[in-house]
Scaffold this motif. Structure first.
Motif, PDB file in Angstrom:
ATOM      1  N   ASN A  32     -70.455  12.578  -7.221  1.00 21.64           N
ATOM      2  CA  ASN A  32     -71.824  11.925  -7.301  1.00 21.64           C
ATOM      3  C   ASN A  32     -71.834  10.679  -8.244  1.00 21.64           C
ATOM      4  OD1 ASN A  32     -72.601  13.749  -5.413  1.00 21.64           O
ATOM      5  ND2 ASN A  32     -73.746  15.151  -6.652  1.00 21.64           N
ATOM      6  N   LEU A  33     -71.241  11.028  -9.352  1.00 20.45           N
ATOM      7  CA  LEU A  33     -71.183   9.945 -10.462  1.00 20.45           C
ATOM      8  C   LEU A  33     -70.388   8.563  -9.839  1.00 20.45           C
ATOM      9  CD1 LEU A  33     -71.837   9.197 -13.210  1.00 20.45           C
ATOM     10  CD2 LEU A  33     -69.757  10.438 -14.125  1.00 20.45           C
ATOM     11  N   GLY A  34     -69.336   9.078  -9.136  1.00 20.05           N
ATOM     12  CA  GLY A  34     -68.483   8.057  -8.786  1.00 20.05           C
ATOM     13  C   GLY A  34     -69.175   6.985  -7.600  1.00 20.05           C
ATOM     14  N   TYR A  35     -70.189   7.827  -6.725  1.00 19.33           N
ATOM     15  CA  TYR A  35     -70.722   7.280  -5.693  1.00 19.33           C
ATOM     16  C   TYR A  35     -71.843   6.345  -6.633  1.00 19.33           C
ATOM     17  CZ  TYR A  35     -74.147   6.492  -2.075  1.00 19.33           C
ATOM     18  OH  TYR A  35     -74.819   6.185  -1.088  1.00 19.33           O
ATOM     19  N   ALA A  36     -72.654   7.122  -7.428  1.00 25.60           N
ATOM     20  CA  ALA A  36     -73.421   5.998  -8.215  1.00 25.60           C
ATOM     21  C   ALA A  36     -73.068   4.917  -8.920  1.00 25.60           C
ATOM     22  CB  ALA A  36     -74.274   6.826  -9.241  1.00 25.60           C
ATOM     23  N   MET A  37     -71.748   5.071  -9.521  1.00 23.15           N
ATOM     24  CA  MET A  37     -71.254   3.922 -10.202  1.00 23.15           C
ATOM     25  C   MET A  37     -70.919   2.845  -9.349  1.00 23.15           C
ATOM     26  SD  MET A  37     -69.128   6.019 -13.225  1.00 23.15           S
ATOM     27  CE  MET A  37     -68.401   4.719 -14.017  1.00 23.15           C
ATOM     28  N   THR A  38     -70.331   3.212  -8.091  1.00 24.56           N
ATOM     29  CA  THR A  38     -70.141   2.105  -7.183  1.00 24.56           C
ATOM     30  C   THR A  38     -71.242   1.300  -6.539  1.00 24.56           C
ATOM     31  OG1 THR A  38     -68.241   3.756  -6.664  1.00 24.56           O
ATOM     32  CG2 THR A  38     -69.075   1.926  -4.726  1.00 24.56           C
ATOM     33  N   ARG A  39     -72.480   2.126  -6.532  1.00 21.43           N
ATOM     34  CA  ARG A  39     -73.631   1.724  -6.072  1.00 21.43           C
ATOM     35  C   ARG A  39     -74.158   0.621  -7.453  1.00 21.43           C
ATOM     36  NH1 ARG A  39     -76.922   6.351  -5.935  1.00 21.43           N
ATOM     37  NH2 ARG A  39     -78.550   4.815  -6.579  1.00 21.43           N
ATOM     38  N   GLY A  42     -72.210  -2.420  -7.492  1.00 19.79           N
ATOM     39  CA  GLY A  42     -72.180  -3.346  -6.153  1.00 19.79           C
ATOM     40  C   GLY A  42     -73.862  -4.158  -6.537  1.00 19.79           C
ATOM     41  N   ALA A  43     -74.860  -3.588  -7.002  1.00 25.40           N
ATOM     42  CA  ALA A  43     -75.910  -3.843  -7.522  1.00 25.40           C
ATOM     43  C   ALA A  43     -75.813  -5.282  -8.495  1.00 25.40           C
ATOM     44  CB  ALA A  43     -76.925  -3.106  -7.991  1.00 25.40           C
ATOM     45  N   ILE A  44     -74.815  -5.127  -9.503  1.00 22.51           N
ATOM     46  CA  ILE A  44     -74.736  -6.030 -10.549  1.00 22.51           C
ATOM     47  C   ILE A  44     -74.099  -7.213  -9.886  1.00 22.51           C
ATOM     48  CG2 ILE A  44     -73.187  -6.279 -12.539  1.00 22.51           C
ATOM     49  CD1 ILE A  44     -73.555  -3.406 -13.355  1.00 22.51           C
ATOM     50  N   GLN A  45     -73.033  -6.899  -8.959  1.00 24.10           N
ATOM     51  CA  GLN A  45     -72.395  -8.023  -8.455  1.00 24.10           C
ATOM     52  C   GLN A  45     -73.352  -8.947  -7.667  1.00 24.10           C
ATOM     53  OE1 GLN A  45     -69.054  -6.857  -5.918  1.00 24.10           O
ATOM     54  NE2 GLN A  45     -68.843  -8.889  -5.055  1.00 24.10           N
ATOM     55  N   VAL A  46     -74.327  -8.214  -6.742  1.00 28.09           N
ATOM     56  CA  VAL A  46     -75.334  -9.180  -6.142  1.00 28.09           C
ATOM     57  C   VAL A  46     -76.118  -9.632  -7.181  1.00 28.09           C
ATOM     58  CG1 VAL A  46     -77.447  -8.667  -4.643  1.00 28.09           C
ATOM     59  CG2 VAL A  46     -75.335  -7.675  -4.168  1.00 28.09           C
ATOM     60  N   LEU A  47     -76.699  -9.217  -8.104  1.00 29.14           N
ATOM     61  CA  LEU A  47     -77.660  -9.871  -9.094  1.00 29.14           C
ATOM     62  C   LEU A  47     -76.792 -10.963  -9.955  1.00 29.14           C
ATOM     63  CD1 LEU A  47     -79.182  -6.857 -10.629  1.00 29.14           C
ATOM     64  CD2 LEU A  47     -80.271  -8.489  -8.946  1.00 29.14           C
ATOM     65  N   GLU A  48     -75.577 -10.807 -10.259  1.00 27.02           N
ATOM     66  CA  GLU A  48     -74.740 -11.917 -10.678  1.00 27.02           C
ATOM     67  C   GLU A  48     -74.568 -12.887  -9.721  1.00 27.02           C
ATOM     68  OE1 GLU A  48     -71.123  -9.899 -11.734  1.00 27.02           O
ATOM     69  OE2 GLU A  48     -71.901  -9.664 -13.842  1.00 27.02           O
ATOM     70  N   GLU A  49     -74.448 -12.922  -8.466  1.00 26.33           N
ATOM     71  CA  GLU A  49     -74.207 -13.841  -7.341  1.00 26.33           C
ATOM     72  C   GLU A  49     -75.577 -14.699  -7.204  1.00 26.33           C
ATOM     73  OE1 GLU A  49     -72.537 -11.992  -3.933  1.00 26.33           O
ATOM     74  OE2 GLU A  49     -70.852 -11.719  -5.068  1.00 26.33           O
ATOM     75  N   LEU A  50     -76.710 -13.869  -7.161  1.00 25.98           N
ATOM     76  CA  LEU A  50     -77.952 -14.357  -7.019  1.00 25.98           C
ATOM     77  C   LEU A  50     -78.468 -15.235  -8.262  1.00 25.98           C
ATOM     78  CD1 LEU A  50     -80.192 -11.412  -5.641  1.00 25.98           C
ATOM     79  CD2 LEU A  50     -79.482 -13.617  -4.449  1.00 25.98           C
ATOM     80  N   SER A  51     -77.991 -14.806  -9.402  1.00 25.25           N
ATOM     81  CA  SER A  51     -78.168 -15.640 -10.648  1.00 25.25           C
ATOM     82  C   SER A  51     -77.311 -16.983 -10.753  1.00 25.25           C
ATOM     83  CB  SER A  51     -77.766 -14.724 -11.962  1.00 25.25           C
ATOM     84  OG  SER A  51     -77.985 -15.423 -13.227  1.00 25.25           O
ATOM     85  N   ALA A  52     -75.978 -16.753 -10.417  1.00 26.46           N
ATOM     86  CA  ALA A  52     -75.203 -17.928 -10.196  1.00 26.46           C
ATOM     87  C   ALA A  52     -75.727 -19.004  -9.151  1.00 26.46           C
ATOM     88  CB  ALA A  52     -73.831 -17.727  -9.894  1.00 26.46           C
ATOM     89  N   GLY A  53     -76.582 -18.452  -7.972  1.00 26.01           N
ATOM     90  CA  GLY A  53     -76.984 -19.126  -6.958  1.00 26.01           C
ATOM     91  C   GLY A  53     -78.341 -20.181  -7.624  1.00 26.01           C
ATOM     92  N   GLU A  54     -78.877 -19.392  -8.299  1.00 28.80           N
ATOM     93  CA  GLU A  54     -80.163 -19.921  -8.947  1.00 28.80           C
ATOM     94  C   GLU A  54     -79.955 -21.143 -10.025  1.00 28.80           C
ATOM     95  OE1 GLU A  54     -83.235 -17.518 -10.498  1.00 28.80           O
ATOM     96  OE2 GLU A  54     -83.495 -16.306  -8.424  1.00 28.80           O
TER      97      GLU A  54
END
Length: 60
Positions: A32-39, A42-54
């Protein structure tokens, strides 16, 4: 003497079963911890991409 041996054997069997149950619970928690860390990763990566896009759109 035989009764003492059987009593000790039963105690050890109970300890072994308890250990197996603990191991199973820990394996489930690890999964469960591995799954949570993966999620989260992924959320961090999306936010970093959105931030870079802005930042790019502000510079344009």
């Amino acid at each position: 003497m035989k009764e003492q041996l059987e009593a000790r054997m039963n105690e050890l069997k109970a300890e072994l079963e308890s250990g197996r149950q603990m191991m199973q619970e820990l394996d489930e928690k690890r999964s469960n911890l591995g799954y949570a860390m993966t999620r989260i990763s992924g959320a961090i990566q999306v936010l970093e991409e959105l931030s870079a896009g802005e930042e790019e759109s502000v510079q344009d």
